[in-house]
Design an enzyme around this catalytic site. Structure first.
Site, PDB file in Angstrom:
ATOM      1  N   SER A   1    -147.206 -80.643  64.444  1.00  0.00           N
ATOM      2  CA  SER A   1    -148.076 -80.098  63.392  1.00  0.00           C
ATOM      3  C   SER A   1    -148.774 -78.809  63.811  1.00  0.00           C
ATOM      4  O   SER A   1    -149.127 -77.986  62.969  1.00  0.00           O
ATOM      5  CB  SER A   1    -149.125 -81.138  62.992  1.00  0.00           C
ATOM      6  OG  SER A   1    -149.890 -81.547  64.119  1.00  0.00           O
TER       7      SER A   1
ATOM      8  N   GLY B   1    -146.644 -84.727  63.251  1.00  0.00           N
ATOM      9  CA  GLY B   1    -146.548 -86.081  63.794  1.00  0.00           C
ATOM     10  C   GLY B   1    -145.472 -86.261  64.839  1.00  0.00           C
ATOM     11  O   GLY B   1    -145.360 -87.337  65.432  1.00  0.00           O
TER      12      GLY B   1
ATOM     13  N   ASN C   1    -148.815 -85.184  70.583  1.00  0.00           N
ATOM     14  CA  ASN C   1    -148.852 -86.531  70.003  1.00  0.00           C
ATOM     15  C   ASN C   1    -148.533 -87.606  71.042  1.00  0.00           C
ATOM     16  O   ASN C   1    -149.019 -88.735  70.926  1.00  0.00           O
ATOM     17  CB  ASN C   1    -147.890 -86.615  68.815  1.00  0.00           C
ATOM     18  CG  ASN C   1    -148.392 -85.818  67.634  1.00  0.00           C
ATOM     19  OD1 ASN C   1    -149.544 -85.940  67.222  1.00  0.00           O
ATOM     20  ND2 ASN C   1    -147.546 -84.971  67.077  1.00  0.00           N
TER      21      ASN C   1
ATOM     22  N   ASP D   1    -160.838 -82.375  61.161  1.00  0.00           N
ATOM     23  CA  ASP D   1    -160.354 -83.454  62.029  1.00  0.00           C
ATOM     24  C   ASP D   1    -160.547 -83.139  63.514  1.00  0.00           C
ATOM     25  O   ASP D   1    -160.375 -84.009  64.372  1.00  0.00           O
ATOM     26  CB  ASP D   1    -158.890 -83.779  61.743  1.00  0.00           C
ATOM     27  CG  ASP D   1    -157.924 -82.623  62.001  1.00  0.00           C
ATOM     28  OD1 ASP D   1    -158.329 -81.619  62.609  1.00  0.00           O
ATOM     29  OD2 ASP D   1    -156.755 -82.732  61.591  1.00  0.00           O
TER      30      ASP D   1
ATOM     31  N   HIS E   1    -156.630 -79.880  64.502  1.00  0.00           N
ATOM     32  CA  HIS E   1    -155.720 -78.851  64.007  1.00  0.00           C
ATOM     33  C   HIS E   1    -156.469 -77.543  63.757  1.00  0.00           C
ATOM     34  O   HIS E   1    -157.512 -77.541  63.101  1.00  0.00           O
ATOM     35  CB  HIS E   1    -155.043 -79.321  62.711  1.00  0.00           C
ATOM     36  CG  HIS E   1    -154.171 -80.510  62.913  1.00  0.00           C
ATOM     37  ND1 HIS E   1    -154.614 -81.802  62.707  1.00  0.00           N
ATOM     38  CD2 HIS E   1    -152.868 -80.600  63.311  1.00  0.00           C
ATOM     39  CE1 HIS E   1    -153.622 -82.643  62.970  1.00  0.00           C
ATOM     40  NE2 HIS E   1    -152.570 -81.939  63.342  1.00  0.00           N
TER      41      HIS E   1
END
Length: 222
Positions: A40, A77, A105, A186, A189
């Site tokens: 991402s 993801g 991730n 969040d 990002h």
């Protein structure tokens, strides 16, 4: 009559020469294709399409007069295992070069660093066999899995870069991680402003990648 014949022969020779050399000229003028292969953080999660890292990086390189085309092969993801599973798709784009940004991730999910290393090693091996120059972007582990995990995870990227002889950028989120003003709510990002910081900081390493490619191409043409 002889003069007209000589003129005709000269014209045909010029046309024939153009036909013979035009593919080489076309190849020489084709943009360098760089696949940005990541998760991402590459895909541009939560951002407008024109704010994704590959778009901003292409714009920065073209502003320097470099003829490049960035291909956004980021999937939100994705883990290193996911990247390895879809590698054929990325290679089908026929890139000259690749920026590999995978592993964030894996770190967030606490995946065994040995598995992360094995997956990245397989990706780098495939890229090398395909003759694709690589910039490997490193990642740092989150602190919540303990010091042993952090030490093992953080060692994966420089070790692989050295083993494969690729261009290495130690931390993809350098200058952005932990800064609320450069991250989305969040906290993971980057915002568009954060992407601009990433591009500015990784740019010297991308220049090195391009310069290596240019030198290799020149050697092959001799």
């Amino acid at each position: 009559m002889a003069t007209r014949r000589n003129v005709l022969l000269g014209t045909l020779s010029t046309v024939f020469a153009g036909i013979v050399t035009s593919p080489a000229r076309a190849a020489a003028s084709a943009p360098v294709r760089i696949v940005a292969f990541g998760d991402s953080l590459t895909a541009g999660y939560g951002l407008p399409a024109d704010a994704a890292m590959p778009v901003r990086l292409e714009r920065a390189l073209r502003a320097e007069g470099r003829d490049v085309r960035l291909i956004n092969a980021g999937i939100s993801g994705d883990t290193t295992a996911g990247g390895l599973a879809r590698l054929d798709w990325a290679l089908a784009e026929k890139p000259d070069l690749a920026i590999i940004e995978l592993g964030a991730n894996d770190g967030l999910r606490g995946i065994d660093p040995k598995l992360t290393e094995a997956n990245l090693d397989a990706i780098l091996t495939r890229m090398n066999k395909a003759g694709i120059g690589v910039l490997l972007a490193g990642m740092l582990a989150p602190p919540n899995y303990g010091r042993d995990f952090e030490t093992a995870f953080n060692a994966v990227f420089p070790r692989l870069a050295k083993a494969h002889g690729v261009v290495f950028y130690p931390f993809y989120l350098d200058g952005v991680a932990g800064k609320p003003e450069l991250n989305q709510p969040d906290g993971l990002h980057p915002t568009a402003a954060g992407i601009d910081v990433i591009v500015a900081r990784i740019l010297p390493s991308v220049r090195t990648l391009l310069d290596r490619f240019a030198a290799r191409t020149a050697d092959r043409s001799r």
